[in-house]
Design a protein around this motif. Structure first.
Motif: not given
Length: 88
Positions: A59-88
Motif C-alpha cells: 500500500k502506498t503512503l500519502g494522500s493517493e492510496k493505492r494497493t498493488f502487488k510487489a512484483g510490479e516494483l521489478w516488472k520493468e526495472n530491477g529492484a532491491v527489496i529488503m523486508a524486515v519484521r520486528r518481533p513484537g
C-alpha cells in the motif's frame, strides 16, 4: 510476671521470605537478560521465494492510496527489496 507477651514478629520467617523473593527477582532478571540478548529460543528465518515476494500486496503512503502487488516494483526495472519484521 508469668508470661510476657512479645509484640515483635518472628523475624526468622520474614528473613527467609525476603531471601526467596530476592533470589526469585535475581533469577528473573538473569533469565530476562539471557533471552533478550540471545536467539536461543527464536525460530530460524526462512528465505522467501521470488513467487512469494511477487504476490505480497503493498500500500502506498500519502494522500493517493493505492494497493498493488510487489512484483510490479521489478516488472520493468530491477529492484532491491529488503523486508524486515520486528518481533513484537
Amino acid at each position: 510476671m508469668g508470661s510476657e507477651m512479645s509484640f515483635l514478629p518472628d523475624l526468622g520467617a520474614f528473613t527467609m521470605g525476603m531471601w526467596s523473593v530476592g533470589l526469585g527477582a535475581i533469577g528473573a532478571a538473569v533469565t530476562g537478560i539471557v533471552l533478550a540478548n540471545t536467539d536461543l529460543f527464536l525460530s530460524k528465518p526462512e528465505k522467501a521465494t521470488l513467487e512469494f515476494l511477487e504476490e505480497i500486496e503493498l500500500k502506498t503512503l500519502g494522500s493517493e492510496k493505492r494497493t498493488f502487488k510487489a512484483g510490479e516494483l521489478w516488472k520493468e526495472n530491477g529492484a532491491v527489496i529488503m523486508a524486515v519484521r520486528r518481533p513484537g
